[in-house]
Design a protein around this motif. Structure first.
Motif, PDB file in Angstrom:
ATOM      1  N   ALA A 163      75.656 -14.124  -0.538  1.00  0.00           N
ATOM      2  CA  ALA A 163      75.120 -13.933   0.747  1.00  0.00           C
ATOM      3  C   ALA A 163      76.075 -13.867   2.048  1.00  0.00           C
ATOM      4  O   ALA A 163      76.034 -13.003   2.997  1.00  0.00           O
ATOM      5  CB  ALA A 163      73.904 -14.727   1.163  1.00  0.00           C
ATOM      6  N   ALA A 164      77.276 -14.416   1.815  1.00  0.00           N
ATOM      7  CA  ALA A 164      78.227 -14.640   2.896  1.00  0.00           C
ATOM      8  C   ALA A 164      79.369 -13.749   2.400  1.00  0.00           C
ATOM      9  O   ALA A 164      80.577 -13.743   3.362  1.00  0.00           O
ATOM     10  CB  ALA A 164      78.852 -16.085   2.721  1.00  0.00           C
ATOM     11  N   LEU A 165      79.575 -12.955   1.420  1.00  0.00           N
ATOM     12  CA  LEU A 165      80.429 -12.135   1.136  1.00  0.00           C
ATOM     13  C   LEU A 165      80.447 -10.759   2.007  1.00  0.00           C
ATOM     14  O   LEU A 165      79.550 -10.381   2.107  1.00  0.00           O
ATOM     15  CB  LEU A 165      80.643 -11.613  -0.353  1.00  0.00           C
ATOM     16  CG  LEU A 165      80.830 -13.173  -1.197  1.00  0.00           C
ATOM     17  CD1 LEU A 165      80.802 -13.044  -2.508  1.00  0.00           C
ATOM     18  CD2 LEU A 165      82.281 -13.642  -0.822  1.00  0.00           C
ATOM     19  N   ALA A 166      81.768 -10.082   1.911  1.00  0.00           N
ATOM     20  CA  ALA A 166      81.653  -8.555   2.332  1.00  0.00           C
ATOM     21  C   ALA A 166      80.957  -7.860   1.216  1.00  0.00           C
ATOM     22  O   ALA A 166      81.032  -8.304   0.073  1.00  0.00           O
ATOM     23  CB  ALA A 166      83.111  -8.291   2.468  1.00  0.00           C
ATOM     24  N   PRO A 167      80.677  -6.469   1.564  1.00  0.00           N
ATOM     25  CA  PRO A 167      79.690  -5.699   0.638  1.00  0.00           C
ATOM     26  C   PRO A 167      80.550  -5.747  -0.741  1.00  0.00           C
ATOM     27  O   PRO A 167      80.041  -5.567  -1.881  1.00  0.00           O
ATOM     28  CB  PRO A 167      79.306  -4.315   1.407  1.00  0.00           C
ATOM     29  CG  PRO A 167      79.557  -4.835   2.885  1.00  0.00           C
ATOM     30  CD  PRO A 167      80.586  -6.175   2.921  1.00  0.00           C
ATOM     31  N   LEU A 168      81.874  -5.258  -0.708  1.00  0.00           N
ATOM     32  CA  LEU A 168      82.480  -4.730  -1.985  1.00  0.00           C
ATOM     33  C   LEU A 168      82.575  -6.136  -2.807  1.00  0.00           C
ATOM     34  O   LEU A 168      82.312  -6.176  -3.903  1.00  0.00           O
ATOM     35  CB  LEU A 168      83.761  -4.270  -1.493  1.00  0.00           C
ATOM     36  CG  LEU A 168      84.802  -4.018  -2.730  1.00  0.00           C
ATOM     37  CD1 LEU A 168      83.765  -2.830  -3.545  1.00  0.00           C
ATOM     38  CD2 LEU A 168      86.223  -3.720  -2.400  1.00  0.00           C
ATOM     39  N   ASN A 169      82.987  -7.385  -1.960  1.00  0.00           N
ATOM     40  CA  ASN A 169      83.184  -8.591  -3.132  1.00  0.00           C
ATOM     41  C   ASN A 169      81.534  -8.859  -3.311  1.00  0.00           C
ATOM     42  O   ASN A 169      81.274  -9.359  -4.791  1.00  0.00           O
ATOM     43  CB  ASN A 169      83.756  -9.617  -2.291  1.00  0.00           C
ATOM     44  CG  ASN A 169      85.095  -9.472  -2.103  1.00  0.00           C
ATOM     45  OD1 ASN A 169      85.638  -8.782  -2.727  1.00  0.00           O
ATOM     46  ND2 ASN A 169      85.549 -10.399  -1.181  1.00  0.00           N
ATOM     47  N   ALA A 170      80.434  -8.461  -2.629  1.00  0.00           N
ATOM     48  CA  ALA A 170      79.147  -8.884  -3.223  1.00  0.00           C
ATOM     49  C   ALA A 170      78.873  -8.021  -4.081  1.00  0.00           C
ATOM     50  O   ALA A 170      78.001  -8.488  -5.272  1.00  0.00           O
ATOM     51  CB  ALA A 170      78.243  -8.727  -1.900  1.00  0.00           C
ATOM     52  N   GLN A 171      79.200  -6.915  -4.125  1.00  0.00           N
ATOM     53  CA  GLN A 171      78.869  -5.901  -5.367  1.00  0.00           C
ATOM     54  C   GLN A 171      79.694  -6.559  -6.614  1.00  0.00           C
ATOM     55  O   GLN A 171      79.133  -6.341  -7.764  1.00  0.00           O
ATOM     56  CB  GLN A 171      79.339  -4.569  -5.050  1.00  0.00           C
ATOM     57  CG  GLN A 171      79.206  -3.583  -6.127  1.00  0.00           C
ATOM     58  CD  GLN A 171      77.806  -3.392  -6.444  1.00  0.00           C
ATOM     59  OE1 GLN A 171      76.792  -3.413  -5.745  1.00  0.00           O
ATOM     60  NE2 GLN A 171      77.404  -3.092  -7.667  1.00  0.00           N
ATOM     61  N   VAL A 172      80.990  -6.886  -6.524  1.00  0.00           N
ATOM     62  CA  VAL A 172      81.618  -7.444  -7.781  1.00  0.00           C
ATOM     63  C   VAL A 172      80.992  -8.569  -8.211  1.00  0.00           C
ATOM     64  O   VAL A 172      80.802  -8.898  -9.532  1.00  0.00           O
ATOM     65  CB  VAL A 172      83.045  -7.739  -7.500  1.00  0.00           C
ATOM     66  CG1 VAL A 172      83.671  -8.425  -8.500  1.00  0.00           C
ATOM     67  CG2 VAL A 172      83.880  -6.447  -7.142  1.00  0.00           C
ATOM     68  N   VAL A 173      80.530  -9.630  -7.474  1.00  0.00           N
ATOM     69  CA  VAL A 173      79.757 -10.615  -7.879  1.00  0.00           C
ATOM     70  C   VAL A 173      78.403 -10.290  -8.708  1.00  0.00           C
ATOM     71  O   VAL A 173      78.227 -10.935  -9.673  1.00  0.00           O
ATOM     72  CB  VAL A 173      79.482 -11.646  -6.769  1.00  0.00           C
ATOM     73  CG1 VAL A 173      78.430 -13.050  -6.940  1.00  0.00           C
ATOM     74  CG2 VAL A 173      80.751 -12.281  -5.960  1.00  0.00           C
TER      75      VAL A 173
END
Length: 110
Positions: free
Chosen positions: A50-60
């Protein structure tokens, strides 16, 4: 060129040979300690996501799918763990618990 597809069965003697026995075994489940560590990591990853930028959130999200799979190939699981550990390391203190959880899981995997 000799190509073969499927089972190769040789019968040597005997009578009334009418088939073959095939054993299919499901993939081995994770040991309880590893399963618990993976569950704890998944919870922490969802909180971090929830605290990540969209690209990093997608990788997660993509990594979570592998981490939570019942019996993913070892190399895929390790790659997913390293990906989330890298992301956790880049976000500072908020990612520290995730990085520690990844280290616990990797230690259990050997």
């Amino acid at each position: 060129m000799n190509q073969h597809y499927g089972d190769n069965i040789h019968l040597h003697g005997g009578t009334n040979n009418t088939g073959k026995v095939v054993h299919h075994h499901p993939p081995a489940a994770d040991p309880p300690q590893l399963a618990a560590a993976l569950l704890a990591l998944a919870v922490q990853l969802r909180e971090l996501q929830a605290a990540l930028a969209p690209l990093n959130a997608q990788v997660v999200a993509e990594s979570l799918a592998v981490i939570e799979a019942p019996a993913p190939p070892a190399q895929e699981r390790r790659r997913a763990l390293l990906a989330v550990a890298g992301i956790a390391a880049t976000v500072g203190a908020v990612g520290a618990p995730v990085a520690e959880a990844v280290q616990r899981v990797l230690a259990l995997l050997g």
